[in-house]
Design a protein around this motif. Structure first.
Motif, PDB file in Angstrom:
ATOM      1  N   ASP A  20       0.688  -1.086  -0.001  1.00  0.00           N
ATOM      2  CA  ASP A  20       0.112   0.204  -0.004  1.00  0.00           C
ATOM      3  C   ASP A  20       0.983   1.149  -0.066  1.00  0.00           C
ATOM      4  O   ASP A  20       1.779   1.326   0.880  1.00  0.00           O
ATOM      5  CB  ASP A  20      -0.984  -0.006   1.296  1.00  0.00           C
ATOM      6  N   LYS A  21       0.894   1.847  -1.093  1.00  0.00           N
ATOM      7  CA  LYS A  21       1.762   3.081  -1.258  1.00  0.00           C
ATOM      8  C   LYS A  21       1.771   4.060  -0.151  1.00  0.00           C
ATOM      9  O   LYS A  21       2.859   4.590   0.334  1.00  0.00           O
ATOM     10  CB  LYS A  21       1.480   3.759  -2.680  1.00  0.00           C
ATOM     11  N   GLU A  22       0.471   4.268   0.470  1.00  0.00           N
ATOM     12  CA  GLU A  22       0.210   5.406   1.553  1.00  0.00           C
ATOM     13  C   GLU A  22       0.801   4.847   2.789  1.00  0.00           C
ATOM     14  O   GLU A  22       1.624   5.504   3.367  1.00  0.00           O
ATOM     15  CB  GLU A  22      -1.071   5.552   1.618  1.00  0.00           C
ATOM     16  N   GLN A  25       4.750   4.972   2.631  1.00  0.00           N
ATOM     17  CA  GLN A  25       5.277   6.388   2.515  1.00  0.00           C
ATOM     18  C   GLN A  25       5.235   6.759   4.129  1.00  0.00           C
ATOM     19  O   GLN A  25       5.995   7.270   4.892  1.00  0.00           O
ATOM     20  CB  GLN A  25       4.440   7.139   1.745  1.00  0.00           C
TER      21      GLN A  25
END
Length: 57
Positions: A20-22, A25
Motif C-alpha cells: 500500500d503506497k500510503e 510512505q
C-alpha cells in the motif's frame, strides 16, 4: 533484510501494508531520521554486509 531493518529502525509493517503506497510512505516518513542515521553509520553498514555479504558470480 527485514530482520536487519526491524532491529535497527522499527518493525516493518506486514507485507500487505508494504504494498500500500500510503502505508509504505507513512513508514518511511515516520522513520526518516532513523533510516538516514542507519544508512550513514559505517559500523551498521559493516555489520549488515558481514551478515549479508554481496557475492559476485
Amino acid at each position: 533484510m527485514k530482520q536487519f531493518i526491524s532491529k535497527n529502525i522499527q518493525t516493518l509493517p506486514d507485507s500487505n501494508k508494504l504494498f500500500d503506497k500510503e502505508k509504505a510512505q507513512q513508514f518511511i516518513d515516520y522513520n526518516k531520521e532513523k533510516i538516514n542515521k542507519t544508512a550513514k553509520s559505517a559500523a551498521i553498514r559493516q555489520q549488515f554486509f558481514k551478515n549479508v555479504p554481496i557475492i559476485k558470480k
